[in-house]
Design an enzyme around this catalytic site. Structure first.
Site, mmCIF file in Angstrom:
data_model
loop_
_atom_site.group_PDB
_atom_site.id
_atom_site.type_symbol
_atom_site.label_atom_id
_atom_site.label_comp_id
_atom_site.label_asym_id
_atom_site.label_seq_id
_atom_site.Cartn_x
_atom_site.Cartn_y
_atom_site.Cartn_z
ATOM 1 N N CYS A 133 0.772 -1.124 -0.139
ATOM 2 C CA CYS A 133 -0.003 0.131 -0.007
ATOM 3 C C CYS A 133 0.822 1.193 -0.145
ATOM 4 O O CYS A 133 0.608 2.263 -0.718
ATOM 5 C CB CYS A 133 -0.855 0.148 1.252
ATOM 6 S SG CYS A 133 -0.230 -0.737 2.779
ATOM 7 N N HIS A 246 -2.773 6.103 4.480
ATOM 8 C CA HIS A 246 -1.319 6.387 4.854
ATOM 9 C C HIS A 246 -1.000 7.908 4.307
ATOM 10 O O HIS A 246 -1.395 8.119 3.398
ATOM 11 C CB HIS A 246 -0.489 5.317 4.164
ATOM 12 C CG HIS A 246 -0.774 3.746 4.762
ATOM 13 N ND1 HIS A 246 -1.353 3.580 5.883
ATOM 14 C CD2 HIS A 246 -0.228 2.894 3.949
ATOM 15 C CE1 HIS A 246 -1.406 2.213 5.861
ATOM 16 N NE2 HIS A 246 -0.680 1.904 4.962
HETATM 17 O O1 L14 Z 1 1.029 -5.175 1.773
HETATM 18 O O2 L14 Z 1 -0.036 -2.094 7.686
HETATM 19 O O3 L14 Z 1 2.861 -5.999 2.245
HETATM 20 O O4 L14 Z 1 0.581 -3.992 8.988
HETATM 21 C C1 L14 Z 1 1.931 -5.811 5.234
HETATM 22 C C2 L14 Z 1 1.781 -5.165 6.509
HETATM 23 C C3 L14 Z 1 0.274 -4.219 4.149
HETATM 24 C C4 L14 Z 1 0.213 -3.435 5.451
HETATM 25 C C5 L14 Z 1 1.835 -5.444 2.790
HETATM 26 C C6 L14 Z 1 0.604 -3.359 7.773
HETATM 27 C C7 L14 Z 1 1.521 -5.050 4.019
HETATM 28 C C8 L14 Z 1 0.657 -3.970 6.419
#
Ligand code: L14
Ligand code: 25A
Length: 340
Positions: A133, A246
């Site tokens: 993301c 975010h």
């Molecule tokens: O897409 O915010 O690799 O804890 C894994 C951790 C998405 C966000 C990914 C988090 C993420 C995530």
């Protein structure tokens, strides 16, 4: 000729991202022949709403995909490693939202505004990876600048919402906040420390080099999506007590001379971007405004006065929508239209 339509499955349908994938398919009027909702055995017995209809959740199994054309996966990395190959083998194309396959050289990693052409490589393994993301919103904002002014280096710090960790983390933030205000003791289940009224310099696991995995995703995925291994990227990723969206403070150094006005003008017409940059009127991108939207919002565009060709900016997007579900459904739309 009638429009093509597809049998679609959502794996991880009951999660934060899965739910939003279903909403995106409905909102964007995706050409569906059928919709199958899959999750773990825990969710069997639940139903989820699609176009006013209650659809039962089925257990995700290797044989769930026999009559499926496109499977949208958002059930975590382990589940994806286990089930995506079987799904692809049974003839469907998997669009996977986990980090499991992103850096596999045979698997395209796609942000439609940046490298839609890479979708063509889906044939090698039958899997397309949806990027992280934080990376998605950064490349949507930076790719137009890179194409015109050549970015040499990116320094990024993120302020990431708890929804990235899934539904359970949203519950944790709300419960800790309530407990704090009511002077009750706090429970920590998802994060190692309190997230309510706090910032954690820790997203995903720590690696040998002292960075977190989330930080290294931003380094490696950015280069893969922008198709340029020469871009230097360094990231610090921070969890903040925000539910959706975010925010990122981004500093870039370019090869060519660049001004804030150049960036503003370029981004005004960039796909998927909306410039919100009127400090005199207190207008700048904010998480609460980006939530529920599909665009990447850019503001606070200004010259980095400490170097020759530098720019600072503030970039905000809904991590569950453009950062996950919307991006995956956009990929599915192009895949269906141009390749299936
Ligand atoms: O897409 O915010 O690799 O804890 C894994 C951790 C998405 C966000 C990914 C988090 C993420 C995530
Ligand atoms: O494994 P990872 O990579 O570390 O991923 C961790 C989590 O990150 C989210 C997702 O959380 C994932 O579990 N996630 C992954 N990629 C993401 C991204 N790019 C991302 N979040 C944001 N951006 P989630 O909870 O929102 O969604 C998880 C979904 O996956 C289904 N699922 C999990 N394991 C599965 C599986 N489906 C099939 N097979 C498996 N082995 C999960 O369905 C959900 O749809 P579920 O049935 O397991 O959970 C539904 C409801 O059950 C509750 N619940 C969850 N865990 C428990 C639980 N109840 C009791 N005990 C538990 N241990 C939840 O309330 C949930 O709503």
């Amino acid at each position: 000729m009638a429009e093509k339509s597809f049998h679609v499955a959502v794996a991880g349908a009951t999660g934060a991202v899965g739910n939003q994938m279903i909403a995106c398919l409905e909102e964007r009027n995706f050409p569906l022949k059928s919709l199958k909702l899959l999750a773990s055995a825990r969710s069997v017995g639940k139903t989820l709403k699609f176009r006013g209809e209650a659809i039962p959740v089925e257990e995700l199994k290797e044989n769930s995909f026999s009559n499926v054309d496109i499977a949208l996966f958002s059930a975590g990395g382990g589940t994806s490693l286990k089930f995506s190959p079987a799904a692809a083998k049974s003839g469907c194309v998997v669009i996977d939202n986990s980090s499991a396959w992103r850096m596999d050289p045979d698997i395209p990693l796609v942000v439609p505004e940046v490298n839609a052409h890479a979708i063509a490589q889906y044939k090698t393994k039958g899997i397309i990876a949806n990027p992280n993301c934080s990376t998605i919103q950064m490349v949507v904002a930076l790719n137009p600048i890179h194409r015109r002014y050549r970015i040499k280096r990116i320094v990024v710090s993120t302020y990431q919402a708890v929804s990235g960790t899934g539904q359970k983390a949203i519950v944790e933030l709300l419960e800790q906040t309530r407990a704090f205000l009511e002077n009750r003791s706090l429970e920590k289940k998802v994060y190692p420390h309190r997230i309510a009224f706090n910032c954690l310099p820790h997203i995903d696991v720590f690696l040998e080099n002292g960075y977190t995995k989330e930080e290294m995703k931003m380094v490696n995925e950015t280069r893969k999506i922008m198709e340029d291994e020469s871009i230097a990227v360094t990231a610090t990723t921070i969890r903040v007590p925000v539910i959706y969206s975010h925010s990122e403070s981004i500093n870039i150094e370019t090869e060519e001379p660049i001004s804030a006005a150049d960036v503003r003008e370029l981004l005004q017409d960039a796909p998927g971007v909306k410039v919100v940059d009127d400090p005199a009127a207190n207008r700048y991108p904010m998480a609460i405004d980006a939530a529920g939207q599909d665009l990447t919002f850019v503001g606070r565009i200004r010259k980095d006065e400490s170097i020759a060709n530098g720019i600072n900016m503030w970039v905000v997007a809904d991590n569950i929508r453009k950062g996950a579900a919307t991006n995956a459904v956009q990929i599915a739309e192009i895949l269906g239209k141009n390749y299936l």
